[in-house]
Design a protein around this motif. Structure first.
Motif, mmCIF file in Angstrom:
data_model
loop_
_atom_site.group_PDB
_atom_site.id
_atom_site.type_symbol
_atom_site.label_atom_id
_atom_site.label_comp_id
_atom_site.label_asym_id
_atom_site.label_seq_id
_atom_site.Cartn_x
_atom_site.Cartn_y
_atom_site.Cartn_z
ATOM 1 N N THR A 150 1.015 -0.994 0.065
ATOM 2 C CA THR A 150 0.100 -0.036 0.038
ATOM 3 C C THR A 150 0.920 1.372 0.046
ATOM 4 O O THR A 150 1.682 1.223 0.902
ATOM 5 N N SER A 162 -3.464 4.638 -1.877
ATOM 6 C CA SER A 162 -3.972 3.685 -2.587
ATOM 7 C C SER A 162 -3.541 2.207 -2.164
ATOM 8 O O SER A 162 -2.147 2.062 -2.125
ATOM 9 N N ILE A 179 -3.789 3.520 9.162
ATOM 10 C CA ILE A 179 -3.315 3.018 8.003
ATOM 11 C C ILE A 179 -1.818 2.997 7.882
ATOM 12 O O ILE A 179 -1.011 3.953 7.984
ATOM 13 N N ILE A 205 -12.311 5.108 0.845
ATOM 14 C CA ILE A 205 -12.319 3.810 1.861
ATOM 15 C C ILE A 205 -13.324 2.827 1.160
ATOM 16 O O ILE A 205 -14.723 3.192 1.408
ATOM 17 N N LYS A 226 -10.223 -1.516 0.247
ATOM 18 C CA LYS A 226 -9.282 -1.048 -0.646
ATOM 19 C C LYS A 226 -9.364 0.640 -0.536
ATOM 20 O O LYS A 226 -10.467 1.021 -0.169
ATOM 21 N N PHE A 227 -8.177 1.059 -0.723
ATOM 22 C CA PHE A 227 -7.981 2.648 -0.516
ATOM 23 C C PHE A 227 -7.887 3.084 -1.892
ATOM 24 O O PHE A 227 -7.161 2.631 -2.834
ATOM 25 N N LEU A 230 -7.062 8.023 -1.431
ATOM 26 C CA LEU A 230 -7.494 8.464 -0.156
ATOM 27 C C LEU A 230 -6.765 9.673 0.355
ATOM 28 O O LEU A 230 -5.368 9.496 0.636
#
Length: 404
Positions: A150, A162, A179, A205, A226-227, A230
Motif C-alpha cells: 500500500t 492507494s 493505516i 475507503i 481498498k483505498f 484516499l
C-alpha cells in the motif's frame, strides 16, 4: 529479595467488580445469543453494555485517566482483562477488545495533542470504534510486514493513499482507520512505512467484503478493504514519516499480551466448565473426575493455565520497565495460544457428547479461540524470531570469545 506478585487493593477491587459485571450482565447475553454479538444487538448492544460498564466503574481499565480510563499498567491489566475475557462479549463491553484496545495504547504513546483530542478521546470513551489497517493479500504484508505494498504519495497539503488490505478487524463501521502505507523504499525493504490517521467513512475507503471466519464475538467484521486515492492531511500523519515499523512495535508487544490476558479468561472458563462436569457426572461406578485419564487432562489443563499466566506476568513486567520485551512477548504469546487450544480441546473431551453441543459453551469457545494461533503473528513466525534471537546471542558470545 522476593518478587512482589500481589496486586494493589484498588486493582483487586477492580478485578472483583469486573468479575461480577461479567457474570451478572454480560455472560447471560452471550449464552442467550450463542456468542454472536451482531445477533445480540450489534452496535446498539455495544453502547448499552459500555454505559453499564461505566456505571460499574470497570470501563476502559487500560485507557489514560485523563481520557476516562483507569490508567492501569500492563501488569495490573492482566487480571482485569482476564476477568473481562471470561465472556467473549466482555472485551467489547469493557472497551478492551481488539483493535480498539491496542489503538488506544498506541495513540496514547505516539499521537500529538491535537490527534489525541480528535482520535484518542472519542475512542477511549467508546464514542467510536477504530481499525488498524496493515495486513494485505499476497504478495503484500502479512507475517512479513516488510512486504508492504500500500503506497502513500505526496500531494499538496498531505498524502494520497492507494492499496489493498484484508483481515482488517472492525473495519465496517469504524470511526477512523490507522493505516500503514509505504512512503519510501520498495516491498521487501525493512523501512519506509508511515502510519496515517484517516476518519471514516470516506469515499476513498471501500469495504469490499466481510471475510467469514470462525469467530462471531466481534463487531465490524474482518474485512477486505481498498483505498482509492484516499487523501490524508499532513496533520494526520501518526508519528514521523518513514518510521511506521518502529512505531508499530509500541503497539504489537502490548497488544499480543492483552490477547493473552483476554483469552486466558476464556480458557479458565472452559476448564471450570469441564471440571464441574466431571465432578458431578457419574459413570463406571464413580465420578468421572476420579478416573485416571480424566485426572490427567484436568492436571494438564491446570499446568497449561499456570504456565501461561507465569509467562504473561514476566512479559508484562518487562514491558512496564520500558523494555521492548520482544522475546518475552513472543514466548508468552506462542505458548499461551497453543496452551489455551489444548485446554479447551481437553475440556470438550472431558464433557463427551455434551462438549460439542450448545448445552455447554465449549464448542463455540473453541471456534473463537482457534484464530489466536494465527492472529498477531502465527506461532511459526514467533518461533522463527525466538530461534533467530537465540542463535544471534550465541554468535555474539562466540565472537567475543574469539576476540579475546
Amino acid at each position: 529479595m522476593a518478587v512482589e506478585l500481589r496486586y494493589d487493593p484498588q486493582v483487586v477491587e477492580t478485578i472483583t467488580a469486573t468479575e461480577a459485571f461479567i457474570a451478572d450482565v454480560v455472560l447471560p447475553l452471550e449464552d442467550e445469543f450463542a456468542g454472536d454479538f451482531e445477533k445480540a444487538g450489534g452496535e446498539h448492544l455495544r453502547k448499552e453494555l459500555q454505559e453499564k460498564a461505566k456505571a460499574a466503574k470497570v470501563f476502559a481499565p487500560h485507557a489514560p485517566v485523563e481520557y476516562g480510563g483507569l490508567g492501569l499498567n500492563m501488569s495490573d491489566r492482566a487480571p482485569v482483562f482476564e476477568a473481562g475475557g471470561r465472556s467473549v462479549f466482555g472485551p467489547i463491553a469493557l472497551n478492551i477488545g481488539a483493535p480498539d484496545e491496542g489503538n488506544v495504547h498506541m495513540l496514547s504513546h505516539i499521537a500529538s495533542p491535537a490527534q489525541k483530542e480528535q482520535f484518542l478521546a472519542p475512542l477511549a470513551a467508546g464514542d467510536v470504534r477504530s481499525a488498524f489497517a496493515m495486513t494485505e493479500p499476497a504478495p503484500g504484508a502479512g507475517s512479513d510486514p516488510s512486504a508492504l505494498t500500500t503506497a502513500a504519495t505526496r500531494v499538496p497539503g498531505g498524502w494520497s493513499i492507494s492499496g489493498h488490505k484484508w483481515f482488517i478487524t472492525g473495519a465496517d463501521g469504524a470511526g477512523f482507520f490507522i493505516i500503514m502505507a509505504r512512503t519510501s523504499g520498495s516491498p521487501g525493504e525493512s523501512g519506509g512505512a508511515t502510519m496515517f490517521l484517516a476518519p471514516a467513512p470516506d469515499e476513498g475507503i471501500e469495504i469490499v467484503r466481510h471475510m467469514v471466519t470462525t469467530d462471531r464475538a466481534g463487531l465490524g467484521g474482518h474485512c477486505e478493504i481498498k483505498f482509492h486515492d484516499l487523501f490524508v492531511p499532513d496533520e494526520n500523519v501518526l508519528g514521523e514519516v518513514d518510521e511506521g515499523f518502529r512505531y508499530a512495535q509500541v503497539r504489537l508487544g502490548p497488544a499480543r499480551m492483552t490477547h493473552v490476558m483476554r483469552w486466558l479468561g476464556v480458557a479458565v472458563r472452559a476448564h471450570e466448565v469441564a471440571v464441574d462436569y466431571v465432578a458431578g457426572r457419574r459413570a463406571f461406578g464413580g465420578r468421572l473426575g476420579d478416573l485416571g485419564m480424566i485426572q490427567q487432562m484436568v492436571a494438564d489443563n491446570e499446568i497449561d493455565l499456570a504456565a501461561s499466566r507465569a509467562l504473561l506476568v514476566k512479559a508484562c513486567h518487562e514491558l512496564d520497565l520500558g523494555h521492548h520485551a520482544s522475546n518475552e512477548t513472543s514466548i508468552a504469546k506462542t505458548f499461551a495460544a497453543e496452551a489455551y487450544s489444548r485446554v479447551v480441546d481437553r475440556a470438550i473431551q472431558m464433557c463427551g457428547g455434551s462438549g460439542v453441543t450448545d448445552d455447554l459453551p465449549l464448542a463455540r469457545l473453541q471456534a473463537e479461540l482457534r484464530p489466536f494461533r494465527i492472529y498477531d503473528g502465527a506461532s511459526e513466525v514467533h518461533r522463527w524470531a525466538i530461534a533467530k534471537r537465540a542463535v544471534g546471542r550465541a554468535a555474539k558470545k562466540q565472537q567475543a570469545r574469539d576476540a579475546r
